[in-house]
Design a protein around this motif. Structure first.
Motif, PDB file in Angstrom:
ATOM      1  N   SER A  26     -52.217  18.269 -31.775  1.00  0.00           N
ATOM      2  CA  SER A  26     -50.804  18.130 -31.436  1.00  0.00           C
ATOM      3  C   SER A  26     -50.595  17.336 -30.153  1.00  0.00           C
ATOM      4  CB  SER A  26     -50.127  19.501 -31.328  1.00  0.00           C
ATOM      5  OG  SER A  26     -50.641  20.226 -30.241  1.00  0.00           O
ATOM      6  N   PHE A  30     -47.030  11.999 -31.393  1.00  0.00           N
ATOM      7  CA  PHE A  30     -45.811  11.589 -30.703  1.00  0.00           C
ATOM      8  C   PHE A  30     -44.805  11.094 -31.729  1.00  0.00           C
ATOM      9  CE2 PHE A  30     -49.349  10.697 -27.850  1.00  0.00           C
ATOM     10  CZ  PHE A  30     -48.935  11.307 -26.687  1.00  0.00           C
ATOM     11  N   LEU A  54     -41.353  10.593 -27.600  1.00  0.00           N
ATOM     12  CA  LEU A  54     -41.114  12.034 -27.550  1.00  0.00           C
ATOM     13  C   LEU A  54     -42.430  12.756 -27.808  1.00  0.00           C
ATOM     14  CD1 LEU A  54     -37.868  12.072 -29.703  1.00  0.00           C
ATOM     15  CD2 LEU A  54     -38.048  12.010 -27.211  1.00  0.00           C
ATOM     16  N   LYS A  55     -42.809  13.612 -26.879  1.00  0.00           N
ATOM     17  CA  LYS A  55     -44.062  14.343 -26.971  1.00  0.00           C
ATOM     18  C   LYS A  55     -43.784  15.774 -27.420  1.00  0.00           C
ATOM     19  CE  LYS A  55     -48.159  14.902 -24.111  1.00  0.00           C
ATOM     20  NZ  LYS A  55     -48.686  14.775 -22.759  1.00  0.00           N
ATOM     21  N   ASN A  56     -44.723  16.379 -28.101  1.00  0.00           N
ATOM     22  CA  ASN A  56     -44.612  17.756 -28.554  1.00  0.00           C
ATOM     23  C   ASN A  56     -44.294  18.659 -27.362  1.00  0.00           C
ATOM     24  OD1 ASN A  56     -45.394  20.482 -29.119  1.00  0.00           O
ATOM     25  ND2 ASN A  56     -46.538  19.744 -30.890  1.00  0.00           N
ATOM     26  N   THR A  57     -43.183  19.381 -27.403  1.00  0.00           N
ATOM     27  CA  THR A  57     -42.723  20.192 -26.273  1.00  0.00           C
ATOM     28  C   THR A  57     -43.690  21.326 -25.959  1.00  0.00           C
ATOM     29  OG1 THR A  57     -40.447  19.689 -26.864  1.00  0.00           O
ATOM     30  CG2 THR A  57     -40.783  21.509 -25.371  1.00  0.00           C
ATOM     31  N   LEU A  58     -44.189  22.008 -26.968  1.00  0.00           N
ATOM     32  CA  LEU A  58     -45.134  23.089 -26.723  1.00  0.00           C
ATOM     33  C   LEU A  58     -46.399  22.549 -26.065  1.00  0.00           C
ATOM     34  CD1 LEU A  58     -45.962  26.026 -26.902  1.00  0.00           C
ATOM     35  CD2 LEU A  58     -46.740  25.603 -29.244  1.00  0.00           C
ATOM     36  N   LYS A  60     -46.583  19.972 -24.150  1.00  0.00           N
ATOM     37  CA  LYS A  60     -46.270  19.648 -22.758  1.00  0.00           C
ATOM     38  C   LYS A  60     -46.307  20.893 -21.879  1.00  0.00           C
ATOM     39  CE  LYS A  60     -42.668  16.971 -22.095  1.00  0.00           C
ATOM     40  NZ  LYS A  60     -41.385  16.266 -22.286  1.00  0.00           N
ATOM     41  N   VAL A  61     -45.764  21.999 -22.385  1.00  0.00           N
ATOM     42  CA  VAL A  61     -45.750  23.253 -21.619  1.00  0.00           C
ATOM     43  C   VAL A  61     -47.178  23.743 -21.397  1.00  0.00           C
ATOM     44  CG1 VAL A  61     -45.072  25.685 -21.700  1.00  0.00           C
ATOM     45  CG2 VAL A  61     -43.436  23.917 -22.342  1.00  0.00           C
ATOM     46  N   GLU A  63     -49.952  22.001 -21.531  1.00  0.00           N
ATOM     47  CA  GLU A  63     -50.657  21.035 -20.692  1.00  0.00           C
ATOM     48  C   GLU A  63     -50.351  21.286 -19.215  1.00  0.00           C
ATOM     49  OE1 GLU A  63     -49.329  16.858 -20.933  1.00  0.00           O
ATOM     50  OE2 GLU A  63     -51.331  16.469 -21.687  1.00  0.00           O
ATOM     51  N   LYS A  64     -49.091  21.526 -18.894  1.00  0.00           N
ATOM     52  CA  LYS A  64     -48.683  21.807 -17.525  1.00  0.00           C
ATOM     53  C   LYS A  64     -49.296  23.111 -17.033  1.00  0.00           C
ATOM     54  CE  LYS A  64     -46.179  21.182 -13.828  1.00  0.00           C
ATOM     55  NZ  LYS A  64     -46.473  20.168 -12.864  1.00  0.00           N
TER      56      LYS A  64
END
Length: 81
Positions: A26, A30, A54-58, A60-61, A63-64
């Motif tokens: 995932s 993109f 647009l990147k997968n929101t989950l 991104k969370v 990853e952060k």
């Protein structure tokens, strides 16, 4: 406030992503939207378009969160000089 409500579910989903190796797939996915820039004379040139990625929101969370864990560990063990 929302984080307090969904944190357990989010943690469970994240664990499943890591255990099954899905997160790696995932992170590579993109959605790219191509928009024409206004007022360009020649739309056959690449510079006449703007890309919206647009990147997968989950992803991104997660990853952060992983980056924050790594940063805290690096600070704790003084890995930065």
């Amino acid at each position: 406030m929302v984080a307090l409500v969904i944190i357990k579910d989010l943690a469970e989903i994240a664990s499943n992503y890591f255990i099954n190796g899905i997160i790696l797939k995932s992170l590579k996915e993109f959605i790219i939207i191509v928009l024409r820039k206004e007022g360009k004379k020649n739309y056959s040139l690449l510079g006449s378009y703007k890309l919206i990625i647009l990147k997968n929101t989950l992803a991104k969370v997660l990853e952060k969160h992983v980056a924050n864990i790594i940063l805290k560990a690096a600070e704790k063990y003084k890995l930065f000089l």
